[in-house]
Design a protein around this motif. Structure first.
Motif, PDB file in Angstrom:
ATOM      1  N   UNK A   1       0.805  -1.225   0.000  1.00 60.87           N
ATOM      2  CA  UNK A   1       0.000   0.000   0.000  1.00 60.87           C
ATOM      3  C   UNK A   1       0.840   1.278   0.000  1.00 60.87           C
ATOM      4  N   UNK A   2       2.031   1.234   0.601  1.00 66.68           N
ATOM      5  CA  UNK A   2       2.875   2.436   0.661  1.00 66.68           C
ATOM      6  C   UNK A   2       3.321   2.850  -0.744  1.00 66.68           C
ATOM      7  N   UNK A   3       3.788   1.855  -1.510  1.00 65.46           N
ATOM      8  CA  UNK A   3       4.227   2.174  -2.875  1.00 65.46           C
ATOM      9  C   UNK A   3       3.024   2.507  -3.766  1.00 65.46           C
ATOM     10  N   UNK A   4       1.907   1.826  -3.550  1.00 67.82           N
ATOM     11  CA  UNK A   4       0.708   2.099  -4.358  1.00 67.82           C
ATOM     12  C   UNK A   4       0.267   3.561  -4.198  1.00 67.82           C
ATOM     13  N   UNK A   5       0.164   4.005  -2.938  1.00 69.83           N
ATOM     14  CA  UNK A   5      -0.241   5.420  -2.713  1.00 69.83           C
ATOM     15  C   UNK A   5       0.809   6.365  -3.282  1.00 69.83           C
ATOM     16  N   UNK A   6       2.095   6.014  -3.108  1.00 73.73           N
ATOM     17  CA  UNK A   6       3.176   6.874  -3.612  1.00 73.73           C
ATOM     18  C   UNK A   6       3.051   7.074  -5.123  1.00 73.73           C
ATOM     19  N   UNK A   7       2.774   5.987  -5.857  1.00 74.81           N
ATOM     20  CA  UNK A   7       2.639   6.083  -7.315  1.00 74.81           C
ATOM     21  C   UNK A   7       1.461   6.984  -7.681  1.00 74.81           C
ATOM     22  N   UNK A   8       0.296   6.724  -7.075  1.00 80.10           N
ATOM     23  CA  UNK A   8      -0.898   7.524  -7.393  1.00 80.10           C
ATOM     24  C   UNK A   8      -0.663   9.009  -7.108  1.00 80.10           C
TER      25      UNK A   8
END
Length: 507
Positions: A91-98
């Protein structure tokens, strides 16, 4: 062209629990343990028909966990859809990308920039994340190899070693496997590294300006990295924490006072279907009111961390228990917090005094540190023969006493809240450590519990502390203070052997 960025792990020396509330400060040291993010295109060129596509590909690889996740990124509303099995989500990388793509979209207003961003995104985003060994516990591997529990054994492991899981399945519990961590803030360092690499790759910031005087050059870019990383980290975590870990991952060692949680209210409300770009514009326009002041350890002092081998602690559940106690016993908790706050301020004052004395009376300072590093603290007072030396000894003993006061009130708070902030086993270890020659102070960092303990040593005493720890079955980590925050790297850390810096730490 690949962009590689890195961000450091942290040790919160003072301010555990208190840093959650303004205006309490925390002293946080960044370390030489770093997380790396590598961002490059998946496809070398854009396929002719791709202009009509409304989505692009994102691939996330975590070699240490032997994981690869594939996503589709909507170019219209910046949302990520996973096309991999759910257990490999991050989730950390997912939010970072968005959030990074939304920030780029919001920042680029003219047509040429928008088209360039669109072209870049159509090539896909290939992201690799790597954490230095120091973020994880390799005690079981060292024992399995029949090696002694020493820093040398740790240094002999290959850089970015794969992380073995604590297998809960064998215990009959169908839990998600957990990685044993050392408490250096891996999720914050990872998020900051990914955000820095992505924003640089997409052309939103230029972090190559950070060499030289960081404060003047590229500071607006750093602030942008901080806001996006802080937002992504909080939303991924599901709560708005104090943010000291992300702040130190971006800016390095500092004295930190948290931001007002309200700045993230739109991000928290975004679950109700507000477009991500609107949320990001709102977050960027908020008044981020955190405070950070330069801070690092005085000269000739070394930060050392020791892993007791009991496994880490769950910070959120400990914080929850302390908050519950605060509500149930407001008067006593207020009193404890006041005393803790006084102890924290006192330690900060004494360390700043020592830095000042070192700058103004270097010879006296060096003489005292080199004398005291061979002695236990009760003998320090006899080393001073003139006023400057006496002032230095006074500040050293003042720092020790402040730390003892902090530890005392942290223990009381833990007992009252029913959580092991400084468990008995850690108390014994810290007392033994503070009684060693040349040790200024020792404590449990951050929220406490069973994570690695820290000590601050004087002069050449570090190797003796490490030897003594080894005899107590405490594994000294290869972590030292490094005051730098996020940085661009010149290439893939696996080929650059950047870990030679960590391996060559003076053991």
């Amino acid at each position: 062209m690949a962009v590689v960025a890195s961000a450091p792990g942290k040790v919160l020396m003072t301010g555990g629990y208190l840093v959650l509330e303004k205006p309490n400060a925390g002293l946080v040291l960044s370390t030489n343990a770093r997380f790396y993010a590598i961002v490059k295109p998946i496809y070398e060129e854009i396929k002719p028909d791709s202009w009509a596509w409304s989505w692009t590909d994102v691939k996330l690889t975590s070699p240490q966990l032997l994981r690869e996740s594939i996503y589709k990124l909507s170019l219209k509303n910046q949302s990520l859809q996973s096309v991999s099995p759910s257990q490999s989500r991050n989730p950390f990388v997912e939010r970072a990308v968005e959030y990074c793509v939304a920030a780029a979209s919001a920042k680029f207003v003219d047509k040429d920039n928008k088209n360039a961003l669109h072209r870049l995104l159509l090539q896909g985003l290939d992201i690799t994340i790597l954490g230095c060994n120091e973020f994880y516990s390799y005690r079981s591997q060292i024992e399995a190899r029949g090696l002694p529990l020493t820093s040398e054994s740790l240094a002999s492991l290959p850089p970015f070693s794969s992380i073995t899981f604590n297998d809960e399945e064998s215990l009959g519990k169908n839990c998600k496997p957990e990685v044993a961590k050392t408490g250096l803030g891996s999720s914050a360092a990872m998020t900051a590294a990914v955000v820095a690499a992505l924003l640089n790759y997409l052309g939103v910031v230029n972090l190559s300006l950070l060499t030289g005087d960081q404060e003047q050059r590229g500071s607006a870019d750093l602030d942008l990295v901080h806001i996006i990383a802080q937002s992504a980290h909080c939303i991924a975590q599901g709560k708005v924490g104090s943010g000291f870990d992300v702040s130190s991952a971006v800016y390095g060692s500092q004295r930190y006072v948290r931001f007002s949680p309200e700045v993230l209210s739109s991000a928290q409300a975004a679950k109700n279907g507000i477009p991500i770009e609107e949320v990001i514009v709102d977050i960027l326009n908020q008044k981020w009111d955190h405070e950070r002041t330069k801070f690092s350890l005085p000269p000739l002092m070394t930060l050392v961390l020791g892993e007791p081998g009991v496994g880490g602690s769950s910070t959120p559940s400990m914080v929850g228990a302390v908050k519950k106690w605060q509500k149930s016993d407001p008067q006593r908790s207020l009193d404890t917090w006041k005393k803790l706050s006084e102890g924290n301020s006192e330690l900060e004052t004494q360390l700043n005094t020592l830095s000042k004395l070192a700058a103004e009376h270097w010879d006296a300072y060096k003489y005292i540190i080199n004398s005291c590093c061979k002695l236990t603290s009760e003998k320090w007072i006899h080393q001073a023969t003139e006023p400057n030396q006496q002032a230095i000894i006074k500040a050293l003993l003042g720092a020790r006493n402040a730390m003892l006061q902090i530890r005392h009130h942290m223990r009381l708070m833990g007992e009252a809240a029913g959580v092991p902030i400084e468990p008995d086993s850690q108390t014994k270890l810290l007392d033994a450590t503070m009684n060693m020659e040349g040790v200024l102070l020792a404590g449990v960092p951050g929220a406490g519990g069973f994570d690695a303990v820290f000590a601050v040593t004087l002069g050449d005493s570090t190797s003796n502390v490490i030897k003594s720890w080894s005899s107590l079955d405490i594994l000294a980590l290869l972590v030292r203070e490094d005051p730098r925050g996020v940085a661009l790297e010149s290439g893939d850390p696996r080929t650059n052997a950047i870990t030679s810096a960590v391996s060559s730490v003076h053991i």
